[in-house]
Enzyme design. Structure first.
Site, PDB file in Angstrom:
ATOM      1  N   THR A  88       0.874  -1.190   0.000  1.00  0.00           N
ATOM      2  CA  THR A  88       0.000   0.000   0.000  1.00  0.00           C
ATOM      3  C   THR A  88       0.904   1.232   0.000  1.00  0.00           C
ATOM      4  O   THR A  88       1.004   1.941   0.997  1.00  0.00           O
ATOM      5  CB  THR A  88      -0.920   0.028   1.238  1.00  0.00           C
ATOM      6  OG1 THR A  88      -0.105  -0.124   2.421  1.00  0.00           O
ATOM      7  CG2 THR A  88      -1.947  -1.071   1.205  1.00  0.00           C
ATOM      8  N   PHE A 154       2.518  -6.424  13.117  1.00  0.00           N
ATOM      9  CA  PHE A 154       3.409  -5.506  13.838  1.00  0.00           C
ATOM     10  C   PHE A 154       4.851  -6.008  13.731  1.00  0.00           C
ATOM     11  O   PHE A 154       5.591  -6.027  14.706  1.00  0.00           O
ATOM     12  CB  PHE A 154       2.985  -5.400  15.310  1.00  0.00           C
ATOM     13  CG  PHE A 154       1.579  -4.884  15.493  1.00  0.00           C
ATOM     14  CD1 PHE A 154       1.320  -3.522  15.453  1.00  0.00           C
ATOM     15  CD2 PHE A 154       0.517  -5.755  15.666  1.00  0.00           C
ATOM     16  CE1 PHE A 154       0.022  -3.039  15.594  1.00  0.00           C
ATOM     17  CE2 PHE A 154      -0.787  -5.286  15.809  1.00  0.00           C
ATOM     18  CZ  PHE A 154      -1.032  -3.921  15.776  1.00  0.00           C
ATOM     19  N   CYS A 265       7.664   1.470   6.541  1.00  0.00           N
ATOM     20  CA  CYS A 265       6.424   1.677   7.292  1.00  0.00           C
ATOM     21  C   CYS A 265       6.264   3.066   7.880  1.00  0.00           C
ATOM     22  O   CYS A 265       5.342   3.791   7.515  1.00  0.00           O
ATOM     23  CB  CYS A 265       6.316   0.651   8.410  1.00  0.00           C
ATOM     24  SG  CYS A 265       6.066  -1.009   7.792  1.00  0.00           S
TER      25      CYS A 265
END
Ligand code: UDX
Length: 432
Positions: A88, A154, A265
């Site tokens: 994404t 995570f 991230c």
């Protein structure tokens, strides 16, 4: 035994795939990139991640629980749970996440659903995405035949397998008890380790992921600004962070000052979080400030380095990945600073234990060497950009003989300044 189909063999997809195989499930990983698939089928991981090669080999060749295919169609008839783990990325020239791959996969999954299954978003997706996935699939599939779930990851690069197998918590966002129970069953192997399983609504789960990453990024940006003040007033940011961290309300993790946060991230997620909020007329002003502070830091640090050096000199840059134990240079602060210094006229001699090939692709103007020592030949300064273990124990007696000038910028504070100063080095740390 559950059958899992994981769509997207990037970092998250592959780690998820091998770890679920390790739990004993049958896993098919799907990717359109056939070259990547051929490599994977032969057990070669396309990126460096400790422990991956061993698990790939084990589950492809011995347990045979892991297989690969290039399309969802014809390879997912028995699937109990689909995982969407495609990228994404940030949209070009914008801050929001580009979800086109997610929509595409949702549509492809909808073509293949023949029996009840779950469709789980594991990619980091803005709040509202999972319910949008539900809408796309219900265009073609009866709502009784599937449920959607948000189950964010995570994982930290470099310790992703351990993070998956021994997580601090598992977050499951569902809109009914049936899917919640299936997800709890999926993660049952972790119950033995007493891992907290947090069951929430879908929207809450999506927010948890962004809020967690943005909060960690905030901690880093905060201590980095405190470091700037420490430098000016002669204080030591490491001692400040240590004393702050003893307070259990603050915690000691993610308070290491340095050149800023990078990677695939944090930079992307802080931007996307603020952008999603803006669309809902909410101003996440702290998160916006964190993003700006981190971006400005690259220029600040590049200028700090160049101001101490003679124009056009040769310098050594050690560590190019965005953090140790990975070959990933996406949004790497080291790469950005090294590139900035090249643009300012320095000759930049580089070395990284794993990220050389990715770094070369990103900036071929840097000069690459096969060891830290070779990269120090004839250089006027050493910059430690990434704190790889092998840089912690460098032989400075050897290095002192091959350097032109003894200046060191320890951006990650891995050395004891006194030791280097005693060897005749001009030492600059971060925030001390
Ligand atoms: C992060 C999250 O930790 C993980 O939970 C999420 O799923 C994905 O994003 P990762 O990007 O692999 O993982 O790296 P992380 O270890 O979090 O470090 C991110 C960046 O922050 C690195 O550039 C690192 O050098 C920097 N950092 C981290 C600091 O500068 N100081 C710190 O104290 C910690």
């Amino acid at each position: 035994m559950m059958n899992l189909t994981i769509v997207g063999t990037g970092y998250v997809g592959l780690v998820t795939g091998v770890c679920f195989a390790e739990f004993g499930y049958s896993v098919t990983c799907i990717d359109k990139d056939t070259e990547r698939l051929e490599k994977l089928k032969s057990g070669t991981c396309p990126f460096f991640e400790p422990g991956m090669d061993k698990l790939l080999d084990k589950h492809i060749n011995k347990t045979k629980l892991l297989s690969f295919a290039s399309s969802i169609k014809n390879n997912s008839e028995n699937t109990d749970i689909f995982f969407i783990t495609v990228g994404t990325p940030t949209r070009r020239l914008e801050d929001e996440a580009d979800l086109s791959f997610v929509w595409q996969v949702a549509d492809e999954i909808s073509e293949s659903i023949k029996k009840y299954c779950l469709v789980v978003t594991k990619s980091t997706v803005p709040v509202g995405t999972t319910s949008e996935v539900k809408k796309i699939i219900s265009n073609k599939v009866d709502q009784k035949l599937f449920d959607v779930v948000s189950n964010p990851e995570f994982l930290r690069e470099g310790s992703a397998i351990d993070d998956f197998i021994r997580p601090d918590r598992v977050v499951i966002g569902t809109d009914n008890k049936k899917s919640e129970n299936i997800m709890k069953e999926l993660y049952r192997p972790l119950f033995l380790k007493e891992t907290p399983i947090v069951a929430t609504s879908i929207e809450t789960s999506e927010i948890i992921k962004y809020a967690s990453n943005s909060f960690l990024a905030t901690k880093i940006a905060f201590i980095n600004e405190v470091a700037d003040l420490c430098e000016v007033v002669g204080a030591d940011v490491q001692q400040v962070a240590h004393a702050m961290g003893i307070d259990k309300r603050i915690g000691s993790k993610f308070l290491n000052a340095g050149p800023g946060f990078g990677g695939s991230c944090f930079p992307k997620d802080v931007k996307a979080f603020a952008s999603t909020a803006k669309k809902k007329n909410i101003d996440l002003s702290i998160i916006n400030a964190v993003n700006k502070s981190n971006q400005d830091r690259i220029i600040k640090i590049s200028n700090k380095i160049s101001s101490k050096l003679k124009n056009n000199s040769t310098i050594t840059f050690l560590g190019l990945s965005f953090k140790p134990n990975t070959d990933d240079v996406r949004d790497s602060t080291s790469m950005k600073i090294a590139s900035n210094l090249f643009d300012q006229g320095f000759k930049v001699q580089c070395y990284d234990p794993e990220a050389m090939s990715n770094s070369k692709k990103e900036n071929s103007n840097l000069v690459f060497f096969n060891s830290a020592y070779e990269a120090c030949e004839g250089s006027s300064a050493i910059i430690i950009g990434t704190e790889w273990n092998e840089f912690r124990a460098l032989n400075f007696e050897k290095i002192s003989k091959i350097l032109k000038e003894k200046i060191i910028f320890d951006l990650r504070n891995i050395y004891i300044p006194k030791d280097l100063k005693e060897m005749g080095y001009e030492y600059y740390g971060t925030g001390k």
